[in-house]
Design a protein around this motif. Structure first.
Motif, mmCIF file in Angstrom:
data_model
loop_
_atom_site.group_PDB
_atom_site.id
_atom_site.type_symbol
_atom_site.label_atom_id
_atom_site.label_comp_id
_atom_site.label_asym_id
_atom_site.label_seq_id
_atom_site.Cartn_x
_atom_site.Cartn_y
_atom_site.Cartn_z
ATOM 1 N N THR A 10 -19.248 -105.786 -31.069
ATOM 2 C CA THR A 10 -19.054 -104.417 -30.594
ATOM 3 C C THR A 10 -19.988 -103.316 -31.481
ATOM 4 N N VAL A 11 -19.772 -103.464 -32.382
ATOM 5 C CA VAL A 11 -20.374 -102.365 -33.543
ATOM 6 C C VAL A 11 -21.420 -101.865 -32.857
ATOM 7 N N LEU A 12 -22.146 -102.706 -32.703
ATOM 8 C CA LEU A 12 -24.055 -102.272 -32.253
ATOM 9 C C LEU A 12 -23.874 -101.943 -31.053
ATOM 10 N N GLY A 13 -23.239 -102.530 -30.071
ATOM 11 C CA GLY A 13 -23.032 -101.863 -28.729
ATOM 12 C C GLY A 13 -22.342 -100.386 -28.187
ATOM 13 N N SER A 14 -21.673 -100.258 -29.791
ATOM 14 C CA SER A 14 -20.642 -99.360 -28.994
ATOM 15 C C SER A 14 -21.549 -97.664 -30.143
ATOM 16 N N ILE A 15 -22.491 -98.239 -30.762
ATOM 17 C CA ILE A 15 -23.863 -97.347 -31.067
ATOM 18 C C ILE A 15 -24.567 -97.018 -30.247
ATOM 19 N N LEU A 16 -25.407 -98.183 -29.930
ATOM 20 C CA LEU A 16 -26.510 -97.744 -29.117
ATOM 21 C C LEU A 16 -25.673 -97.425 -27.831
ATOM 22 N N GLY A 17 -25.021 -97.222 -27.058
ATOM 23 C CA GLY A 17 -23.877 -96.924 -25.924
ATOM 24 C C GLY A 17 -24.287 -95.661 -25.978
ATOM 25 N N ILE A 18 -23.724 -94.853 -26.809
ATOM 26 C CA ILE A 18 -23.496 -93.650 -27.335
ATOM 27 C C ILE A 18 -24.611 -92.521 -27.310
ATOM 28 N N LEU A 19 -25.491 -93.440 -27.615
ATOM 29 C CA LEU A 19 -26.690 -92.758 -27.574
ATOM 30 C C LEU A 19 -27.643 -92.967 -25.890
ATOM 31 N N PRO A 20 -28.383 -91.882 -25.289
ATOM 32 C CA PRO A 20 -28.637 -91.625 -24.314
ATOM 33 C C PRO A 20 -30.166 -92.149 -23.742
ATOM 34 N N GLY A 21 -30.080 -93.917 -22.904
ATOM 35 C CA GLY A 21 -30.827 -94.302 -23.032
ATOM 36 C C GLY A 21 -31.010 -95.415 -21.955
ATOM 37 N N GLY A 22 -31.167 -96.609 -22.451
ATOM 38 C CA GLY A 22 -30.830 -98.060 -22.436
ATOM 39 C C GLY A 22 -29.398 -98.352 -22.113
ATOM 40 N N GLY A 23 -28.692 -97.297 -22.916
ATOM 41 C CA GLY A 23 -27.149 -97.851 -22.555
ATOM 42 C C GLY A 23 -27.007 -99.762 -23.250
ATOM 43 N N ALA A 24 -26.385 -100.632 -21.354
ATOM 44 C CA ALA A 24 -25.911 -101.641 -22.135
ATOM 45 C C ALA A 24 -26.994 -102.234 -22.226
ATOM 46 N N VAL A 25 -27.680 -102.528 -21.764
ATOM 47 C CA VAL A 25 -29.338 -102.977 -21.717
ATOM 48 C C VAL A 25 -29.620 -103.805 -23.045
ATOM 49 N N ILE A 26 -30.066 -102.237 -23.403
ATOM 50 C CA ILE A 26 -30.881 -102.158 -25.137
ATOM 51 C C ILE A 26 -29.825 -103.335 -25.265
ATOM 52 N N ALA A 27 -28.269 -102.440 -25.617
ATOM 53 C CA ALA A 27 -27.820 -103.131 -26.602
ATOM 54 C C ALA A 27 -27.916 -104.924 -26.425
ATOM 55 N N SER A 28 -27.864 -105.606 -25.348
ATOM 56 C CA SER A 28 -27.386 -107.444 -25.493
ATOM 57 C C SER A 28 -28.671 -107.069 -26.301
ATOM 58 N N PHE A 29 -29.809 -106.889 -26.162
ATOM 59 C CA PHE A 29 -31.008 -107.223 -27.005
ATOM 60 C C PHE A 29 -30.855 -107.298 -27.848
ATOM 61 N N ALA A 30 -30.651 -105.900 -27.988
ATOM 62 C CA ALA A 30 -30.372 -105.689 -30.205
ATOM 63 C C ALA A 30 -29.161 -106.578 -30.126
ATOM 64 N N ALA A 31 -27.951 -106.989 -29.996
ATOM 65 C CA ALA A 31 -27.583 -107.530 -30.640
ATOM 66 C C ALA A 31 -28.050 -109.257 -30.668
ATOM 67 N N TYR A 32 -28.633 -109.737 -29.800
ATOM 68 C CA TYR A 32 -28.630 -110.763 -29.866
ATOM 69 C C TYR A 32 -29.925 -111.184 -30.812
ATOM 70 N N THR A 33 -30.810 -110.407 -31.117
ATOM 71 C CA THR A 33 -31.975 -110.228 -32.399
ATOM 72 C C THR A 33 -31.532 -110.156 -33.650
ATOM 73 N N LEU A 34 -29.992 -109.706 -33.332
ATOM 74 C CA LEU A 34 -29.251 -109.109 -34.992
ATOM 75 C C LEU A 34 -28.680 -110.890 -34.908
ATOM 76 N N GLU A 35 -27.710 -111.245 -34.017
ATOM 77 C CA GLU A 35 -27.366 -112.584 -34.487
ATOM 78 C C GLU A 35 -28.322 -113.764 -34.402
ATOM 79 N N LYS A 36 -29.700 -113.269 -34.510
ATOM 80 C CA LYS A 36 -30.703 -114.475 -34.723
ATOM 81 C C LYS A 36 -31.122 -114.078 -35.929
ATOM 82 N N LYS A 37 -31.308 -113.105 -36.498
ATOM 83 C CA LYS A 37 -32.016 -112.884 -38.260
ATOM 84 C C LYS A 37 -30.710 -113.016 -38.909
ATOM 85 N N VAL A 38 -29.192 -112.753 -38.552
ATOM 86 C CA VAL A 38 -28.032 -113.429 -39.289
ATOM 87 C C VAL A 38 -27.973 -114.493 -39.537
#
Lengths: 521, 166
Positions: free
Chosen positions: A276-304
């Motif tokens: 939620t936190v990651l998605g909210s931040i990336l959503g405000i930034l113009p550009g990728g929106g939902a797409v980049i958010a889900s990719f980034a969240a998955y990568t983060l989960e895998k990292k932690v």
């Protein structure tokens, strides 16, 4: 703080508005009908219905369904469109979990673990956790919009033309950096969109530009027309190419045991929060929106995660995090649109198109002049999320059955539906032909690895950018340095330049590609 | 606007030094569009003092696109990349014909005819089409749309052919 509650109160007041309906056949008895709630519900339902159909992404869904909202009053139309948007997103995750065909780019990562869960008979918990995560993310995002709305609007009102122009440049650069694929090609697509937006009559002089004396082009290329061609028709043609019937292995087991276990919930809670936190931040930034958010969240989960090897084999956190992130981002991406009047991604660009058709010019003025519209829409987002949670879980069976509709029957239906939709906008057969032409253009673009989404963004921002550029230069008496001498504008331009340089640096590009490559392994 | 996907995907046409045909052809097509736009806006007025004319912005973006197209073309020469994707004619052809049929028949023939015709022509675009079920779905969809658009949504669509209304 008090402001926020008043505003949200106003919003919910609009959403829960009752209209007295006095049908003739009841003999004068009037029934109160919660019109906006109904529209939100219908939007969410229809959005899910179309979003579930494989091969139709969120943008295509919203574009296709735009015409059905034209007859409504502005508030109702926007509430319904917002409902369609969430519905489409949710529909996309349903298909990726059940059939491994992500309906839209944002749910590509959901398919990785979601489909594996479904294969092991855990489709129910996967769907449920996706819905719960989305709902939670939606609640947080709604509050965030309410919090940021007013202050950002105040900043936006202080913007002059030079700042606006710089902000739009920054937005477009963000869109390029956060998008998938080649930066150069994405910029080219934006410029092509800007050029296409110039077709028609010039705002200031009224001169006809690149219209070749074709009366239908005199008003410019229709926005809905272009979107439906580039996304609706082009997707159909592309899917026909790929062979619609291939690899549609549906999970045949019955979806039973919807509820996730206590352990699932305990495991996914932190994942949902992070997403939620990651998605909210990336959503405000113009550009990728939902797409980049889900990719980034998955990568983060895998990292932690303690044991990252579980990911890709039915790890529930791999569903929870990206789903929460993409819903949070889908919603926070409304912030730049509502406060600054700048659409951060292609779906928001469609929203601008819809608003313009209703005679609303998105921007800080809307927040002040039509607060009921803005806050009603924000409140409806929360209601929409709640509805998705309530409707979708019991209706999963129906969506599964829809997935069995063969493509050979689906695609002619979509063609006809789009044709009627485009025609109904202006009652103009030429619009249908233009959309058809753009369908072919879109097909060609896909074949050459050009993303059509930045084109749409450029098309919407074109008139705004030109207007502000002209004004800024008129005020500065033709001095181009105005973009660098006004402090706020200079900062925005500097960020844009830095981003662009970073994006072409090989090391960062590798990082960015890594995030997207996840889906291909 | 004018970007007809007319480039034939024949690999042998490409000389050897084009190592990334997809980018190369894409870049050239963009340059062609840019030149076309520049030509189309050449009759428009340019700068008047320090204020923009109608043609200033189109020319600006036209030159920008020309430059970007050239860059992409260069990338197509210096980098290794995939071959041109294969085009199939059947899907695009029938879908386009269906759209055109709809556009030409909606005014004189009304929505019921136009929708049916477009549906059946579009269905030819897939080799998997079975006619019996296609006909049934076509009838159902047409009925649904004739109820949805003019009645439920209140849009002014003419359902029947003009000669039948008179």
């Amino acid at each position: 703080m008090g402001d926020i509650f008043t505003n949200l109160g106003l919003g919910f007041g609009v959403v829960f508005q009752f209209v007295q309906w006095t049908p003739a056949f009841l003999g004068g008895i009037s029934i109160p009908i919660p019109v906006n709630i109904l529209l939100c519900l219908i939007g969410a339902l229809v959005g899910t219905l179309v979003g579930v159909l494989p091969g139709i992404g969120t943008i295509a869904t919203v574009a296709m369904l735009l015409p059905i909202t034209f007859g409504l009053p502005p508030v109702g139309a926007l509430i319904m469109l917002a409902g369609i948007y969430y519905g489409a997103q949710y529909g996309g995750s349903t298909t990726s979990i059940l059939v491994n065909i992500p309906g839209e780019a944002g749910s590509v990562v959901t398919a990785l673990d979601g489909f594996q869960m479904a294969k092991r008979g855990r489709a129910g918990p996967a769907l449920a956790i996706a819905a719960i995560g989305s709902f939670f993310a939606g609640c947080v995002a709604t509050v965030l919009i309410a919090l940021l709305g007013a202050p950002l609007t105040r900043i936006a009102l202080a913007f002059g033309p030079a700042e606006y122009f710089s902000l739009m440049v920054l937005g477009l650069i963000f869109a390029v950096v956060l998008a998938k694929g080649s930066v150069l090609k994405a910029i080219a697509m934006i410029v092509l969109g800007l050029l296409l937006s110039m077709v028609g009559s010039d705002i200031e002089t009224g001169a006809s530009r690149m219209a070749f004396n074709i009366p239908e082009l005199a008003d410019g290329l229709g926005f809905a027309t272009l979107a439906m061609g580039l996304f609706g028709f082009a997707e159909i043609i592309r899917n026909l190419d790929a062979g619609g019937e291939t690899d549609r292995k549906l999970v045949q087991e019955k979806v039973s045991g919807l509820m996730p276990t206590r352990r699932d919930l305990k495991e996914t809670t932190p994942a949902i929060l992070r997403g939620t936190v990651l998605g909210s931040i990336l959503g405000i930034l113009p550009g990728g929106g939902a797409v980049i958010a889900s990719f980034a969240a998955y990568t983060l989960e895998k990292k932690v995660a303690k044991d990252p090897s579980k990911f890709g084999h039915g790890e529930i956190r791999g569903v929870a995090a990206p789903e929460s992130a993409n819903n949070a981002a889908a919603q926070t991406s409304f912030i730049p649109l509502l406060t600054l009047g700048i659409p951060p991604n292609a779906v928001m660009a469609l929203m601008v198109g819809a608003m313009t058709i209703h005679g609303i010019v998105p921007g800080p003025q809307v927040m002040q002049k039509q607060p009921d519209l803005v806050w009603g829409m924000i409140a409806s987002m929360w209601v929409g999320n709640l509805m998705l949670l309530i409707i979708n879980l019991p209706l999963v069976g129906i969506w599964v059955r829809l997935l069995r509709v063969p493509y050979r029957l689906m695609f002619p239906s979509i063609v006809v539906f789009c044709c009627i939709g485009i025609y109904s906008v202006n009652n103009a057969p030429t619009d249908v032909m233009i959309a058809g032409a753009f369908g072919l253009v879109g097909y060609w673009l896909i074949k050459h690895d050009f993303e059509p989404a930045p084109l749409l963004l450029g098309m919407v921002l074109g008139p705004l950018m030109e207007e502000n550029l002209r004004r800024a230069l008129l005020i500065s008496r033709g001095d181009w340095s105005v973009f660098l001498t006004r402090p706020l504008s200079a900062v925005l331009m500097a960020i844009a330049a830095a981003l662009l340089i970073l994006a072409v640096l090989p090391s960062l590009r590798k990082k960015r590609d890594e995030v997207f490559v996840e889906s291909e392994n | 606007m004018n970007a007809t996907p007319g480039h034939a995907p024949v690999k042998s046409i490409m000389p050897n030094w084009v190592r990334n045909p997809q980018e190369f052809v894409g870049g050239i097509a963009l340059m062609a569009i840019a030149v076309f736009a520049l030509w189309a806006s050449s009759d428009l007025q340019g700068m008047r003092g320090f204020s923009f004319g109608a043609g200033t912005a189109p020319r600006m973006f036209g030159f920008l696109l020309l430059g970007l197209g050239a860059l992409i073309t260069v990338v197509g020469v210096v980098t290794e990349g995939p071959h041109l994707a294969k085009y199939h004619w059947r899907g695009p052809f029938f879908v386009t014909i269906a759209i055109l049929t709809f556009a030409f028949t909606i005014r004189p023939m009304g929505m019921i005819f136009a929708a049916m015709a477009a549906f059946l022509i579009a269905a030819c675009g897939s080799p998997e089409t079975r006619w019996k079920e296609t006909l049934i779905v076509a009838v159902c969809l047409t009925t649904f749309c004739s109820l949805l658009f003019p009645y439920a949504l209140g849009l002014p669509l003419q359902l029947l052919p003009t000669f039948m209304i008179r």
